[in-house]
Motif scaffolding. Structure first.
Motif, PDB file in Angstrom:
ATOM      1  N   PHE A  57     -32.897  -0.733 -71.265  1.00 39.67           N
ATOM      2  CA  PHE A  57     -34.015  -1.659 -71.271  1.00 39.67           C
ATOM      3  C   PHE A  57     -33.421  -3.028 -71.530  1.00 39.67           C
ATOM      4  O   PHE A  57     -32.728  -3.235 -72.534  1.00 39.67           O
ATOM      5  CB  PHE A  57     -35.015  -1.331 -72.391  1.00 39.67           C
ATOM      6  N   ALA A  58     -33.683  -3.966 -70.622  1.00 42.94           N
ATOM      7  CA  ALA A  58     -33.099  -5.288 -70.750  1.00 42.94           C
ATOM      8  C   ALA A  58     -34.121  -6.357 -70.396  1.00 42.94           C
ATOM      9  O   ALA A  58     -34.973  -6.156 -69.527  1.00 42.94           O
ATOM     10  CB  ALA A  58     -31.886  -5.405 -69.834  1.00 42.94           C
ATOM     11  N   LYS A  59     -34.019  -7.500 -71.084  1.00 42.81           N
ATOM     12  CA  LYS A  59     -34.893  -8.633 -70.760  1.00 42.81           C
ATOM     13  C   LYS A  59     -34.101  -9.917 -70.874  1.00 42.81           C
ATOM     14  O   LYS A  59     -33.115 -10.005 -71.600  1.00 42.81           O
ATOM     15  CB  LYS A  59     -36.129  -8.671 -71.641  1.00 42.81           C
ATOM     16  N   SER A  60     -34.577 -10.900 -70.146  1.00 43.57           N
ATOM     17  CA  SER A  60     -33.947 -12.205 -70.116  1.00 43.57           C
ATOM     18  C   SER A  60     -34.967 -13.265 -70.470  1.00 43.57           C
ATOM     19  O   SER A  60     -36.142 -13.143 -70.118  1.00 43.57           O
ATOM     20  CB  SER A  60     -33.397 -12.484 -68.710  1.00 43.57           C
ATOM     21  N   ASP A  61     -34.502 -14.320 -71.134  1.00 45.42           N
ATOM     22  CA  ASP A  61     -35.415 -15.427 -71.395  1.00 45.42           C
ATOM     23  C   ASP A  61     -35.436 -16.402 -70.208  1.00 45.42           C
ATOM     24  O   ASP A  61     -36.157 -17.385 -70.220  1.00 45.42           O
ATOM     25  CB  ASP A  61     -35.056 -16.153 -72.697  1.00 45.42           C
ATOM     26  N   LYS A  62     -34.665 -16.084 -69.158  1.00 43.21           N
ATOM     27  CA  LYS A  62     -34.593 -16.940 -67.972  1.00 43.21           C
ATOM     28  C   LYS A  62     -35.539 -16.497 -66.860  1.00 43.21           C
ATOM     29  O   LYS A  62     -35.850 -17.269 -65.968  1.00 43.21           O
ATOM     30  CB  LYS A  62     -33.163 -16.966 -67.433  1.00 43.21           C
ATOM     31  N   ILE A  63     -35.956 -15.229 -66.899  1.00 49.73           N
ATOM     32  CA  ILE A  63     -36.819 -14.676 -65.857  1.00 49.73           C
ATOM     33  C   ILE A  63     -37.619 -13.525 -66.447  1.00 49.73           C
ATOM     34  O   ILE A  63     -37.101 -12.735 -67.231  1.00 49.73           O
ATOM     35  CB  ILE A  63     -35.988 -14.219 -64.630  1.00 49.73           C
ATOM     36  N   GLY A  64     -38.887 -13.448 -66.087  1.00 48.90           N
ATOM     37  CA  GLY A  64     -39.742 -12.380 -66.591  1.00 48.90           C
ATOM     38  C   GLY A  64     -39.406 -11.037 -65.966  1.00 48.90           C
ATOM     39  O   GLY A  64     -38.827 -10.961 -64.874  1.00 48.90           O
ATOM     40  N   ASP A 117     -24.490  -7.911 -59.459  1.00 49.68           N
ATOM     41  CA  ASP A 117     -24.308  -9.006 -58.498  1.00 49.68           C
ATOM     42  C   ASP A 117     -25.657  -9.591 -58.092  1.00 49.68           C
ATOM     43  O   ASP A 117     -25.819 -10.809 -58.001  1.00 49.68           O
ATOM     44  CB  ASP A 117     -23.553  -8.523 -57.255  1.00 49.68           C
ATOM     45  N   ALA A 118     -26.628  -8.724 -57.843  1.00 49.50           N
ATOM     46  CA  ALA A 118     -27.966  -9.181 -57.457  1.00 49.50           C
ATOM     47  C   ALA A 118     -28.618  -9.952 -58.606  1.00 49.50           C
ATOM     48  O   ALA A 118     -29.245 -10.995 -58.382  1.00 49.50           O
ATOM     49  CB  ALA A 118     -28.835  -8.005 -57.035  1.00 49.50           C
ATOM     50  N   ILE A 119     -28.487  -9.466 -59.816  1.00 48.78           N
ATOM     51  CA  ILE A 119     -29.061 -10.158 -60.971  1.00 48.78           C
ATOM     52  C   ILE A 119     -28.428 -11.537 -61.129  1.00 48.78           C
ATOM     53  O   ILE A 119     -29.121 -12.536 -61.353  1.00 48.78           O
ATOM     54  CB  ILE A 119     -28.917  -9.317 -62.249  1.00 48.78           C
ATOM     55  N   ARG A 120     -27.100 -11.620 -60.987  1.00 52.98           N
ATOM     56  CA  ARG A 120     -26.426 -12.926 -61.066  1.00 52.98           C
ATOM     57  C   ARG A 120     -26.983 -13.889 -60.023  1.00 52.98           C
ATOM     58  O   ARG A 120     -27.267 -15.058 -60.321  1.00 52.98           O
ATOM     59  CB  ARG A 120     -24.921 -12.757 -60.875  1.00 52.98           C
ATOM     60  N   ALA A 121     -27.133 -13.415 -58.796  1.00 54.49           N
ATOM     61  CA  ALA A 121     -27.652 -14.259 -57.719  1.00 54.49           C
ATOM     62  C   ALA A 121     -29.074 -14.708 -58.019  1.00 54.49           C
ATOM     63  O   ALA A 121     -29.430 -15.879 -57.801  1.00 54.49           O
ATOM     64  CB  ALA A 121     -27.583 -13.512 -56.389  1.00 54.49           C
ATOM     65  N   ILE A 122     -29.897 -13.807 -58.505  1.00 52.60           N
ATOM     66  CA  ILE A 122     -31.286 -14.141 -58.832  1.00 52.60           C
ATOM     67  C   ILE A 122     -31.331 -15.190 -59.942  1.00 52.60           C
ATOM     68  O   ILE A 122     -32.104 -16.155 -59.869  1.00 52.60           O
ATOM     69  CB  ILE A 122     -32.066 -12.865 -59.238  1.00 52.60           C
ATOM     70  N   LEU A 123     -30.510 -15.019 -60.959  1.00 58.22           N
ATOM     71  CA  LEU A 123     -30.495 -15.999 -62.049  1.00 58.22           C
ATOM     72  C   LEU A 123     -30.029 -17.365 -61.551  1.00 58.22           C
ATOM     73  O   LEU A 123     -30.564 -18.388 -61.965  1.00 58.22           O
ATOM     74  CB  LEU A 123     -29.596 -15.507 -63.191  1.00 58.22           C
ATOM     75  N   GLU A 124     -29.044 -17.389 -60.663  1.00 59.64           N
ATOM     76  CA  GLU A 124     -28.577 -18.664 -60.118  1.00 59.64           C
ATOM     77  C   GLU A 124     -29.673 -19.350 -59.308  1.00 59.64           C
ATOM     78  O   GLU A 124     -29.832 -20.561 -59.386  1.00 59.64           O
ATOM     79  CB  GLU A 124     -27.338 -18.437 -59.246  1.00 59.64           C
ATOM     80  N   GLU A 125     -30.438 -18.573 -58.541  1.00 58.66           N
ATOM     81  CA  GLU A 125     -31.547 -19.120 -57.758  1.00 58.66           C
ATOM     82  C   GLU A 125     -32.640 -19.682 -58.652  1.00 58.66           C
ATOM     83  O   GLU A 125     -33.333 -20.620 -58.276  1.00 58.66           O
ATOM     84  CB  GLU A 125     -32.154 -18.047 -56.860  1.00 58.66           C
ATOM     85  N   SER A 126     -32.804 -19.077 -59.833  1.00 54.99           N
ATOM     86  CA  SER A 126     -33.887 -19.463 -60.752  1.00 54.99           C
ATOM     87  C   SER A 126     -33.591 -20.762 -61.483  1.00 54.99           C
ATOM     88  O   SER A 126     -34.487 -21.343 -62.089  1.00 54.99           O
ATOM     89  CB  SER A 126     -34.154 -18.355 -61.753  1.00 54.99           C
ATOM     90  N   LEU A 127     -32.337 -21.200 -61.477  1.00 59.97           N
ATOM     91  CA  LEU A 127     -31.971 -22.422 -62.211  1.00 59.97           C
ATOM     92  C   LEU A 127     -32.454 -23.665 -61.544  1.00 59.97           C
ATOM     93  O   LEU A 127     -32.676 -23.863 -60.466  1.00 59.97           O
ATOM     94  CB  LEU A 127     -30.458 -22.486 -62.413  1.00 59.97           C
ATOM     95  N   ARG A 182     -39.416  -7.602 -58.935  1.00 56.31           N
ATOM     96  CA  ARG A 182     -39.777  -7.906 -57.547  1.00 56.31           C
ATOM     97  C   ARG A 182     -38.581  -8.449 -56.758  1.00 56.31           C
ATOM     98  O   ARG A 182     -38.346  -8.063 -55.610  1.00 56.31           O
ATOM     99  CB  ARG A 182     -40.942  -8.887 -57.493  1.00 56.31           C
ATOM    100  N   LYS A 183     -37.815  -9.335 -57.381  1.00 59.95           N
ATOM    101  CA  LYS A 183     -36.678  -9.926 -56.679  1.00 59.95           C
ATOM    102  C   LYS A 183     -35.568  -8.905 -56.443  1.00 59.95           C
ATOM    103  O   LYS A 183     -34.901  -8.948 -55.408  1.00 59.95           O
ATOM    104  CB  LYS A 183     -36.165 -11.144 -57.442  1.00 59.95           C
ATOM    105  N   LEU A 184     -35.362  -8.007 -57.375  1.00 59.02           N
ATOM    106  CA  LEU A 184     -34.396  -6.933 -57.149  1.00 59.02           C
ATOM    107  C   LEU A 184     -34.882  -6.012 -56.038  1.00 59.02           C
ATOM    108  O   LEU A 184     -34.107  -5.608 -55.167  1.00 59.02           O
ATOM    109  CB  LEU A 184     -34.145  -6.148 -58.438  1.00 59.02           C
TER     110      LEU A 184
END
Length: 93
Positions: free
Chosen positions: A34-41, A83-93, A47-49
């Protein structure tokens, strides 16, 4: 027993990588994290994954709606997920 050891190793490596990305990862003795980020809900990450063909679980229960549940797969599957999570986080910045 070898399979269990491999899952544990992959789970721990994945948790470490998620933490390095700023995720809060709950302690686990199972085949999932179970994981959560303060950068993305949790719902948005889910949905993005999914759009990238990576399936995790997301629950709408208020206590856990910020989290995604990531089942531990093979090393290759977990690398693709990270890799997908990294890409999603980069897009969210």
């Amino acid at each position: 027993q070898a399979k269990c050891a491999a899952i544990i190793r992959t789970r721990e490596e994945t948790a470490k990588a998620l933490k390095a990305l700023g995720f809060e990862v709950l302690p686990s003795r199972t085949n999932f994290l179970f994981a959560k980020s303060d950068k993305i809900g949790g719902g948005e990450l889910y949905r993005k994954l999914k759009d990238r063909g990576i399936l995790v679980r997301h629950f709408s229960n208020p206590r856990i709606c910020d989290y995604v549940r990531i089942t531990v797969g093979t090393d290759e599957q977990m690398a693709a997920c990270l890799d997908a999570i990294r890409a999603i986080l980069e897009e969210s910045l």
